[in-house]
Scaffold this active site. Structure first.
Site, PDB file in Angstrom:
ATOM      1  N   GLU A  38      24.247   6.288 -26.756  1.00  0.00           N
ATOM      2  CA  GLU A  38      23.686   7.617 -26.572  1.00  0.00           C
ATOM      3  C   GLU A  38      24.239   8.246 -25.299  1.00  0.00           C
ATOM      4  OE1 GLU A  38      19.596   8.431 -27.671  1.00  0.00           O
ATOM      5  OE2 GLU A  38      19.264   9.274 -25.656  1.00  0.00           O
ATOM      6  N   THR A  69      22.133  13.913 -26.747  1.00  0.00           N
ATOM      7  CA  THR A  69      20.757  14.367 -26.592  1.00  0.00           C
ATOM      8  C   THR A  69      20.661  15.892 -26.513  1.00  0.00           C
ATOM      9  OG1 THR A  69      20.828  14.206 -24.179  1.00  0.00           O
ATOM     10  CG2 THR A  69      20.131  12.245 -25.397  1.00  0.00           C
ATOM     11  N   TYR A 169       7.837   4.495 -30.820  1.00  0.00           N
ATOM     12  CA  TYR A 169       7.309   4.238 -29.476  1.00  0.00           C
ATOM     13  C   TYR A 169       6.582   2.893 -29.421  1.00  0.00           C
ATOM     14  CZ  TYR A 169       8.515   9.090 -28.837  1.00  0.00           C
ATOM     15  OH  TYR A 169       9.214  10.261 -28.771  1.00  0.00           O
TER      16      TYR A 169
END
Length: 316
Positions: A38, A69, A169
């Protein structure tokens, strides 16, 4: 050091992780390992040069995909699109573009998704996103926009047959009421068309195992990919963790004490700790990994090599 880490067997032989790391270096056809990187879009010409230097160094490892992102409130929309489009045109990477719900109408987001499709991008990371007022401010859906990530996934899939990744999460989203709400939200995103979930970063493998158990108990069977944060600045890491509800263990922070003016040792320590975490995850069956590179090649390259990317047939 290792014997005190959560999730490690204190009676394990000293070479246990080393042997696992050796297994990881087998050809990918044997390990089945996939890795993604990323990046974030650069703000300045100097940062852009640094990003593309990292890209050139990491490209030979041939990750399965790379993602770019999207800033809070859509603040990096144009820079994200420009970076992803350039990756699609100039590199061997398979780029995935982050897309959020915030501060845009459905028509605007649909147009962005269509632009990505037209540029040859076939993978979207669909996220609700944070408030335009900044992380920690209450989220309010745009009155004409996609309200939540599940809505965005459904909308993106209408534009084109994108592969869609979503967020997960392991330590509970800061705004989730409880685990039932958290897992229900993940299921809604999958029902809308998501095919992969990438986790927020964590430091103990036990955090991931507990989350994986919850996911499996809920009947969710898409890949849950652990996200690994390659941040050697522990103060920056603590700030980031506080905003997204991630617990940084005391033992982790203590390892960086006194290294404020020693960036090389911090880099080496981060690479070692994340390599050990990947080895522990691998030992219990994890084969997919997402590395938050922070636009730097060195630590990402080291961890990717532990995962065996340099042994892929065309990697050099």
């Amino acid at each position: 050091m290792s014997a005190s880490m959560p999730g490690r067997d204190p009676n394990a032989p000293v070479g246990a992780i080393a042997r696992t790391s050796s297994e990881l270096s087998a050809p990918r056809s044997q390990t089945g390992v996939s890795v993604s990187f990323e990046f974030f879009p650069p703000k300045t010409s100097v940062a852009e040069d640094r990003l593309w230097d990292a890209i050139q160094k990491l490209e030979p490892l041939e990750p399965d995909f790379v993602s770019v992102t999207y800033g809070a409130g859509g603040s990096t929309r144009e820079r994200t699109h420009r970076t992803v489009a350039r990756m699609a045109q100039e590199t061997r990477f398979a780029p995935a573009a982050h897309l959020t719900c915030v501060d845009a109408s459905r028509a605007e987001i649909d147009a962005i998704a269509q632009d990505y499709w037209d540029a040859g991008v076939r993978h979207i990371v669909a996220l609700r996103g944070d408030s335009p007022s900044g992380i920690g401010a209450a989220y309010q859906p745009h009155p004409e926009g996609y309200a939540y990530a599940a809505d965005l996934v459904e909308g993106v899939k209408r534009i084109g047959d994108f592969e869609v990744s979503v967020a997960a999460y392991p330590e509970l989203h800061p705004e989730s009421a409880d685990w039932s709400a958290e897992i229900d939200n993940l299921k809604r995103k999958i029902d809308a068309g998501a095919t992969r979930a990438i986790t927020q970063f964590f430091f103990s493998p036990d955090v991931f195992w507990r989350f994986q158990d919850r996911v499996l108990d809920a009947g969710i069977n898409i890949p849950i990919v652990p996200g690994l944060m390659l941040q050697p600045n522990v103060k920056g890491l603590q700030r980031m963790s506080a905003l997204c509800g991630v617990a940084v263990p005391n033992w982790y922070v203590e390892l960086f004490e006194g290294l404020e003016n020693d960036p090389l040792t911090r880099d080496m320590l981060t690479a070692s700790l994340m390599s050990e975490l990947t080895a522990e995850l691998y030992a219990r069956g994890v084969r997919h990994y997402h590395l938050y590179t922070l636009n730097r090649a060195e630590i990402a390259s080291a961890v990717a090599r532990v995962l065996g990317l340099h042994r892929r047939p065309h990697a050099v």
